[in-house]
Design an enzyme around this catalytic site. Structure first.
Site, PDB file in Angstrom:
ATOM      1  N   ASP A  62       0.836  -1.208   0.000  1.00  0.00           N
ATOM      2  CA  ASP A  62       0.000   0.000   0.000  1.00  0.00           C
ATOM      3  C   ASP A  62       0.868   1.253   0.000  1.00  0.00           C
ATOM      4  O   ASP A  62       1.980   1.254   0.536  1.00  0.00           O
ATOM      5  CB  ASP A  62      -0.902  -0.027   1.250  1.00  0.00           C
ATOM      6  CG  ASP A  62      -2.074   0.925   1.124  1.00  0.00           C
ATOM      7  OD1 ASP A  62      -2.292   1.491   0.027  1.00  0.00           O
ATOM      8  OD2 ASP A  62      -2.782   1.116   2.132  1.00  0.00           O
ATOM      9  N   HIS A 101       3.254   3.034  -8.858  1.00  0.00           N
ATOM     10  CA  HIS A 101       3.051   1.611  -9.175  1.00  0.00           C
ATOM     11  C   HIS A 101       4.299   1.031  -9.841  1.00  0.00           C
ATOM     12  O   HIS A 101       4.693  -0.100  -9.563  1.00  0.00           O
ATOM     13  CB  HIS A 101       1.833   1.434 -10.082  1.00  0.00           C
ATOM     14  CG  HIS A 101       0.538   1.861  -9.454  1.00  0.00           C
ATOM     15  ND1 HIS A 101       0.197   1.532  -8.168  1.00  0.00           N
ATOM     16  CD2 HIS A 101      -0.504   2.609  -9.925  1.00  0.00           C
ATOM     17  CE1 HIS A 101      -0.995   2.046  -7.882  1.00  0.00           C
ATOM     18  NE2 HIS A 101      -1.435   2.708  -8.928  1.00  0.00           N
ATOM     19  N   LEU A 141      10.589 -21.008  -3.986  1.00  0.00           N
ATOM     20  CA  LEU A 141       9.619 -20.079  -3.391  1.00  0.00           C
ATOM     21  C   LEU A 141       8.329 -20.123  -4.197  1.00  0.00           C
ATOM     22  O   LEU A 141       8.371 -20.123  -5.434  1.00  0.00           O
ATOM     23  CB  LEU A 141      10.195 -18.647  -3.434  1.00  0.00           C
ATOM     24  CG  LEU A 141       9.250 -17.509  -3.044  1.00  0.00           C
ATOM     25  CD1 LEU A 141       9.016 -17.498  -1.530  1.00  0.00           C
ATOM     26  CD2 LEU A 141       9.813 -16.147  -3.475  1.00  0.00           C
TER      27      LEU A 141
END
Ligand code: FPP
Length: 236
Positions: free
Chosen positions: A16, A33, A127
């Site tokens: 955020d 972004h 991962l």
């Protein structure tokens, strides 16, 4: 006594603050972004380096469709571009990408890129990167309840066989362990419809750092905080 499992198996992050980061620097929201993608790359590296096995990122919530169409389109473009650009490196790093969330509202182009990256990285063993796209927890739980109700109505399942396990297995995250640690950047202290069922025993970490500034150093700092927590799971 501190936490004996010092490295969380599964970290989930609410990324955020991209817009606020950009605004503070006199930039367009989009640039926030864009820098956010660099933070994603850094956190994947830091997660691997620390031996984290699952990293879930809240990339686009079901509520994000309510943003101005220009921003939604720019985000979709960025997701497609990032997915194409990052796939070779993810494969090299042994990262397996899986998506959680609705699949019925994206354009065909976006859907095909998302499917492609899941397919191309399927052999990754180091991962698992879980990307929450068009995801919200209430939507996920509602979908799960409908599928269970359907099984009961058709006689495939008995009412008394519904358990916590059945519910967990009906969520998008059926094959993924619950998060041990949830991080939210930008100073907001709420879950915003993210992994509500799965977060039951997760440790929370809220930091004022904006997502574009959350790089490897910040990730490591969060892990230090986790290591000092004591998890009791309701016991003494
Ligand atoms: C929150 O910041 C961020 C988003 C809604 C989008 C997250 C997307 C990225 C970090 C880009 C790339 C991601 C992937 C997985 C390739 P905000 O816009 O809500 O910021 P604000 O609260 O300051 O307005």
């Amino acid at each position: 006594m501190g936490n004996t499992e010092r490295i969380p198996t599964h970290i989930a992050i609410i990324m955020d603050g991209n817009g606020r980061w950009a605004k503070a620097l006199g930039k367009e929201r989009y640039e926030g972004h864009l820098e956010g993608v660099n933070s994603v790359r850094e956190c994947i590296k830091a997660a691997r380096r620390n031996g984290v096995k699952y990293l879930t990122l809240y990339a686009f919530s079901t509520e994000n469709w309510g943003r101005p169409i220009e921003e939604v389109n720019a985000l979709m473009e960025l997701f497609c571009k990032s997915v194409i650009a990052e796939t070779p490196e993810l494969i090299k790093q042994g990262v397996k990408v899986v998506m959680i969330g609705r699949r019925d509202r994206f354009s065909e182009r976006v859907c095909s890129h998302l499917q492609q990256i899941e397919h191309d990285t399927a052999a990754g063993e180091d991962l698992t990167l879980v990307l929450a796209f068009d995801y919200s927890s209430r939507d996920e739980i509602t979908t799960a309840v409908k599928s269970i109700a359907q099984k009961v109505a058709s006689g495939q399942m008995a009412l008394e066989d519904i358990s916590e396990h059945t519910i967990a297995q009906s969520l998008y995250t059926a094959s993924i362990p619950d998060p041990d640690f949830i991080i939210r950047t930008s100073g907001e202290c709420r879950l915003s419809n993210f992994l509500l069922w799965q977060a039951s025993y997760a440790e929370m970490y809220f930091t004022p750092v904006m997502w574009p500034d959350f790089k490897q150093e910040q990730f490591d700092k969060a892990l230090e905080a986790y290591a000092s927590r004591e998890r009791r799971y309701g016991k003494l």
